[in-house]
Motif scaffolding. Sequence first.
Motif, PDB file in Angstrom:
ATOM      1  N   ASN A 142       1.400  -3.251  -2.639  1.00 46.54           N
ATOM      2  CA  ASN A 142       1.129  -1.978  -2.002  1.00 46.54           C
ATOM      3  C   ASN A 142      -0.211  -2.167  -1.298  1.00 46.54           C
ATOM      4  OD1 ASN A 142      -0.104   0.516  -1.502  1.00 46.54           O
ATOM      5  ND2 ASN A 142       1.057   1.511  -3.106  1.00 46.54           N
ATOM      6  N   GLY A 154       7.248   1.873   4.308  1.00 47.10           N
ATOM      7  CA  GLY A 154       7.834   2.852   3.401  1.00 47.10           C
ATOM      8  C   GLY A 154       6.792   3.749   2.755  1.00 47.10           C
ATOM      9  N   ASP A 155       7.255   4.546   1.804  1.00 49.43           N
ATOM     10  CA  ASP A 155       6.393   5.516   1.117  1.00 49.43           C
ATOM     11  C   ASP A 155       5.288   4.856   0.309  1.00 49.43           C
ATOM     12  OD1 ASP A 155       7.945   7.543   2.149  1.00 49.43           O
ATOM     13  OD2 ASP A 155       9.163   7.767   0.337  1.00 49.43           O
ATOM     14  N   GLU A 156       5.551   3.640  -0.185  1.00 42.68           N
ATOM     15  CA  GLU A 156       4.560   2.948  -1.013  1.00 42.68           C
ATOM     16  C   GLU A 156       3.730   1.940  -0.220  1.00 42.68           C
ATOM     17  OE1 GLU A 156       5.547   2.115  -5.213  1.00 42.68           O
ATOM     18  OE2 GLU A 156       7.612   2.235  -4.464  1.00 42.68           O
TER      19      GLU A 156
END
Length: 87
Positions: free
Chosen positions: A2, A15-17
């Motif tokens: 991340n 993406g979201d992470e």
Amino acid sequence: MNIGKNIGYEQNGKGDEFLRPVVVLKKFSNRYLLGVPLSSKEKKGNYFFSFYHKGKLQTALLNQARVFDIKRAKYFKGEVGNYTFNK
């Protein structure tokens, strides 16, 4: 890893992470490591190194190398062979 949402020309994760694959160059301790983010797009120049991993082209963004906390790691995807790593 991340790697977060970055600014300027730094690479973002996806993406979201904000995940992006990273090659670990050196472990400094159980908590910190030196890593190089990867891209699936080929780039040319002194600060890029392209190679194939599991049949897919990857480019190491050598100009984006940095220290990561191990808490940013989400999963292990595989290893780069010794020949490729040493190059």
